[in-house]
Design an enzyme around this catalytic site. Structure first.
Site, short mmCIF file in Angstrom:
data_model
loop_
_atom_site.label_atom_id
_atom_site.label_comp_id
_atom_site.label_asym_id
_atom_site.label_seq_id
_atom_site.Cartn_x
_atom_site.Cartn_y
_atom_site.Cartn_z
CB CYS A 183 -1.02 0.00 1.14
SG CYS A 183 -0.29 -0.10 2.77
CE LYS A 242 -3.43 -4.12 8.26
NZ LYS A 242 -2.32 -3.77 7.37
CE LYS A 248 -2.20 -2.67 11.88
NZ LYS A 248 -1.63 -2.49 10.58
CB SER A 260 -1.48 5.20 13.89
OG SER A 260 -2.56 4.78 13.07
C1 PBG Z 1 0.07 -1.63 5.84
C2 PBG Z 1 -0.13 -1.32 7.28
C3 PBG Z 1 -1.05 -0.45 7.90
C4 PBG Z 1 -0.74 -0.46 9.26
C5 PBG Z 1 0.32 -1.32 9.43
N1 PBG Z 1 0.66 -1.88 8.20
C6 PBG Z 1 -2.10 0.40 7.32
C7 PBG Z 1 -3.29 -0.18 6.71
O1 PBG Z 1 -3.54 -1.39 6.71
O2 PBG Z 1 -4.02 0.62 6.14
C8 PBG Z 1 -1.42 0.36 10.31
C9 PBG Z 1 -0.59 0.66 11.51
C10 PBG Z 1 -1.12 1.72 12.40
O3 PBG Z 1 -2.24 2.26 12.24
O4 PBG Z 1 -0.37 2.07 13.33
N2 PBG Z 1 -0.91 -2.38 5.24
#
Ligand code: PBG
Length: 323
Positions: A121, A195, A248, A274
């Site tokens: 991404c 995830k 996650k 985050s």
């Molecule tokens: C990449 C990824 C993401 C996060 C970790 N790896 C973003 C997403 O899936 O959009 C999010 C980490 C965070 O919010 O701290 N795919």
């Protein structure tokens, strides 16, 4: 005399509370994410994640030494390339931004483990985690090959562990195969197994410039309403020989962490994402929450739920407290 059972007897002073404490948080549990941006002399503050910085690879040596000296065992790298295309080709370039960063960190702090996020991404012009078909949907099997190439390029650059976060079906298996064929049989895979398609990733997408240009990630990331499906995802990853499994986000998914911990023997990681970090920071900045207390409480809760390790933007701040 009533009541006869008095749990408060064991809470009367700090030493007694310490003695009966069931969960302990240690610096050994912490993994620190770092954003690496292609270029030179870059140190940019990330506004939605106060205290976090985008570094260019040449700025990482000092940071790596500092993190290692605090006793934090590992960092997790996210790359922000200068250019993007439909196929995310910058993700597997031998001199790509993450590949450069791995070398800088291993030179500066050889014992600090470098884990690399494997996803497309941040490298695709459309911001999705895989290759799109002509209808704009992510093609699972075409994406697998690019992910395997990316993981192998990270291992070649010196990554200690690779961590696929794309949520394609079958990616752990193809990455394992590519690593083995490349002579990296001993490089573990930490899989983002469960995830979720979470709104708590908002600040990360600003930090990494990886928001999808259209649509969302619900066709590949998990529905927040599901927990049995998490077991199914983890089972598949374990069958494909994931070494470490992950849930996650963390705090909104403590039940998922507990369920997975009860069911599987593999080391379990949880990612305090985050948005979880930003919420505490923002409320603390207003004087509404005690930042340090909430940080330790949230991390302890994630461990209590069954996580063995936690990826957290608070890692250096927490390490200072828990040592
Ligand atoms: C990449 C990824 C993401 C996060 C970790 N790896 C973003 C997403 O899936 O959009 C999010 C980490 C965070 O919010 O701290 N795919």
């Amino acid at each position: 005399m009533f009541p006869e059972d008095r749990p408060r007897r064991l809470r009367q002073n700090a030493a007694m509370r310490r003695m009966v404490r069931e969960t302990s948080l240690s610096v050994d549990d912490l993994i620190y994410p770092l954003f690496v941006k292609e270029g030179k002399s870059i140190r940019e503050a990330i506004s939605a994640m106060p205290g976090q910085i985008r570094y260019s690879p040449d700025q990482l040596a000092g940071e790596a030494k500092k993190i290692a000296s605090m006793g934090i065992p590992a960092v997790l790298l996210f790359g922000i390339p200068r250019t993007k295309d439909k196929f995310g080709t910058q993700a597997h370039k031998s001199d790509g931004v993450v590949q450069q960063a791995i070398k800088r960190i291993k030179d500066a702090a050889p014992d600090l483990l470098v884990i690399t996020d494997v996803c497309l991404c941040e490298y695709t012009s459309h911001g999705h985690c895989g290759i799109l078909n002509d209808k704009g949907a992510v093609e699972n099997d075409e994406t697998l090959d690019v992910l395997a190439k990316t993981a192998l390029s990270h291992a070649k650059a010196g990554a200690d562990i690779v961590a696929p976060s794309d949520m394609m079906d079958g990616r752990v298996g193809v990455i394992r195969e590519a690593l083995d064929e490349g002579g990296f049989e001993n490089t573990p895979i930490m899989s983002y197994s469960a995830k979720y398609a979470s709104a708590f990733y908002g600040p990360f997408r600003e930090a990494a410039g990886s928001a999808p240009a259209f649509g969302d990630r619900k066709a590949y990331q998990m529905d927040p309403a599901n927990v049995r499906e998490a077991l199914r995802e983890v089972r598949l990853d374990v069958e494909e020989s994931a070494d470490i499994i992950m849930v996650k986000p963390a705090m909104p998914y403590l039940d998922v962490i507990r369920t997975v911990a009860d069911e599987f023997d593999e080391p379990l990681c949880a990612y305090q994402v985050s948005g979880e970090y930003a919420m505490i920071k923002a409320a603390a900045a207003q004087g509404w929450l005690d930042e340090k207390a909430c940080m330790i409480e949230s991390l302890t809760a994630v461990k209590r739920a069954g996580a063995d390790m936690i990826i957290t933007y608070f890692a250096p701040e927490a390490a200072e407290i828990v040592g």
